[in-house]
Design a protein around this motif. Structure first.
Motif, short mmCIF file in Angstrom:
data_model
loop_
_atom_site.label_atom_id
_atom_site.label_comp_id
_atom_site.label_asym_id
_atom_site.label_seq_id
_atom_site.Cartn_x
_atom_site.Cartn_y
_atom_site.Cartn_z
N PHE A 1 0.83 -1.21 0.00
CA PHE A 1 0.00 0.00 0.00
C PHE A 1 0.86 1.25 0.00
O PHE A 1 0.58 2.22 -0.73
CB PHE A 1 -0.92 -0.01 1.23
CG PHE A 1 -1.75 1.24 1.35
CD1 PHE A 1 -2.89 1.41 0.58
CD2 PHE A 1 -1.39 2.25 2.24
CE1 PHE A 1 -3.66 2.56 0.69
CE2 PHE A 1 -2.15 3.40 2.35
CZ PHE A 1 -3.29 3.57 1.57
N GLN A 2 1.92 1.24 0.79
CA GLN A 2 2.81 2.39 0.85
C GLN A 2 3.53 2.61 -0.47
O GLN A 2 3.64 3.74 -0.95
CB GLN A 2 3.83 2.21 1.98
CG GLN A 2 4.64 3.47 2.28
CD GLN A 2 3.76 4.64 2.71
OE1 GLN A 2 2.96 4.51 3.63
NE2 GLN A 2 3.90 5.77 2.04
N ASP A 3 3.99 1.51 -1.07
CA ASP A 3 4.65 1.60 -2.38
C ASP A 3 3.69 2.15 -3.43
O ASP A 3 4.06 2.97 -4.28
CB ASP A 3 5.17 0.23 -2.82
CG ASP A 3 6.37 -0.23 -2.01
OD1 ASP A 3 6.99 0.62 -1.34
OD2 ASP A 3 6.67 -1.44 -2.05
N LYS A 4 2.45 1.69 -3.35
CA LYS A 4 1.44 2.14 -4.32
C LYS A 4 1.16 3.63 -4.15
O LYS A 4 1.13 4.38 -5.14
CB LYS A 4 0.15 1.35 -4.13
CG LYS A 4 -0.98 1.77 -5.07
CD LYS A 4 -2.26 1.01 -4.78
CE LYS A 4 -2.08 -0.47 -4.94
NZ LYS A 4 -3.36 -1.21 -4.79
N GLN A 5 0.97 4.08 -2.92
CA GLN A 5 0.70 5.49 -2.67
C GLN A 5 1.86 6.36 -3.12
O GLN A 5 1.65 7.43 -3.70
CB GLN A 5 0.42 5.71 -1.18
CG GLN A 5 -0.90 5.13 -0.71
CD GLN A 5 -2.09 5.65 -1.49
OE1 GLN A 5 -2.73 4.91 -2.23
NE2 GLN A 5 -2.38 6.93 -1.33
N ASN A 6 3.07 5.88 -2.87
CA ASN A 6 4.26 6.64 -3.28
C ASN A 6 4.30 6.79 -4.80
O ASN A 6 4.59 7.88 -5.32
CB ASN A 6 5.53 5.96 -2.79
CG ASN A 6 5.70 6.08 -1.29
OD1 ASN A 6 5.11 6.96 -0.65
ND2 ASN A 6 6.50 5.21 -0.70
#
Length: 343
Positions: free
Chosen positions: A318-323
């Motif tokens: 999720f964090q990678d996606k948001q970034n």
């Protein structure tokens, strides 16, 4: 996803600055002056679209542009009999202004309505962008007719004109180029982003068939996008939007190839655990074998580890996606702000 709706400026500027209608030059100068006012108002609208985050400001500049067109159209329409009865150029300009006003009102509303549903599917987004571009093409066509009428009038009356774009004309041309370039890469981004949203819904519903279908589509679109951006040249040596698009495509490719299989594996193990749990709970304690109890206890330990691993992987993904998404949006916004000229 923004683009200039008008390109109003006639690029030919008169050499004379006479103010009365004693000559054909006076007549052309008067009309050209009104067009210049519209051009400046058009540029304010373009600049607002490119540099403002305020929907109210953008719509206010659109309404002001409409008023400017209406005022200019009335002034030009009030000219009696054109120049010595020659009204062809005057009528062509009025026709062009009529078309512009209609598009800023009726077509604008249609496009806004399409924009509201554009993100519901890739086809809807393509249809919205196509409709927007068709409006621009029609406006360009009408602009060319007005320009042709201008040149024909000048030729008819032996008026010398200087060829070349004005400063406003150059700004509008650059703006259109920037928005067009942005649109190409936005569609690449939107296709994978929308497919990922469909994948997320399938994951939430634990629909294994839909998960597999959307994951395969996501991988396909990511690979297609990576191939496509290889053919796109940097805009004025600026590779930022290409790089951001590449990063988001690489993320989605990794998600489809690496993260989704982990989700599927976890769901399959969890289903197996739930089935084992139901089986053992359906039996009385005296009917449960030691092997069944040991197997169930081992699965309880394993499922706890799997849940912990799954949650950590999900959080990281999720964090990678948001970034990746936030980076693309920021770069895209900065790209437009950087390359669309300011006032």
């Amino acid at each position: 996803m923004k683009k200039l709706l008008l390109a109003l400026l006639l690029s030919l500027s008169l050499l004379s600055t006479a103010q009365e209608f004693k000559t054909p030059v006076d007549y052309l100068t008067y009309i050209n002056k009104e067009q210049g006012i519209i051009s400046r108002s058009t540029w304010k609208y373009t600049s607002a679209v490119a540099h403002s985050k305020s929907a109210r400001r953008i719509d206010n500049t659109r309404k002001q542009l409409i008023k400017t067109i209406q005022t200019a159209k009335k002034k030009i329409g009030d000219i009696k009999n054109g120049y010595n009865g020659d009204v062809e150029y005057q009528n062509q300009v009025i026709q062009y202004f009529d078309f512009c006003e209609k598009n800023l009102n009726e077509e604008y509303d249609k496009i806004i309505n399409m924009q509201e549903v554009a993100e519901q599917s890739y086809d809807a987004m393509e249809a919205y962008l196509l409709a927007r571009d068709l409006v621009n093409e029609k406006l360009d066509s009408e602009n060319e007719k007005a320009s042709a009428a201008f040149n024909a009038f000048a030729l008819k009356y032996n008026i010398k004109i200087s060829e070349g774009d004005s400063e406003l004309g150059k700004k509008i041309k650059i703006s259109n180029e920037v928005f067009d370039y942005h649109t190409v890469l936005y569609l690449v981004f939107f296709k994978v982003n929308f497919t990922d949203a469909s994948l997320a819904k399938a994951v939430q519903k634990k629909d294994m068939a839909a998960i597999e279908q959307n994951a395969n589509a996501l991988l396909q679109y990511a690979n297609e996008g990576l191939e496509k951006i290889k053919t796109i040249a940097p805009y004025n040596k600026d590779v930022s939007l290409i790089t951001a698009t590449k990063k988001v495509l690489e993320y989605y490719k990794k998600e489809a190839e690496t993260h989704v299989p982990k989700i599927v594996s976890f769901y399959m193990f969890n289903d197996k655990f739930e089935n084992t749990k139901k089986t053992i709970e359906s039996k009385s304690q005296k009917d449960r074998t030691k092997e069944e109890i040991d197997n169930y206890n081992d699965m309880v330990k394993q499922v706890n580890k799997e849940i912990d691993t799954y949650n950590k992987a999900n959080n990281l993904d999720f964090q990678d996606k948001q970034n990746a998404i936030n980076n693309w949006n920021t770069v895209a916004e900065n790209f437009i702000s950087k390359h669309v000229p300011v006032d």
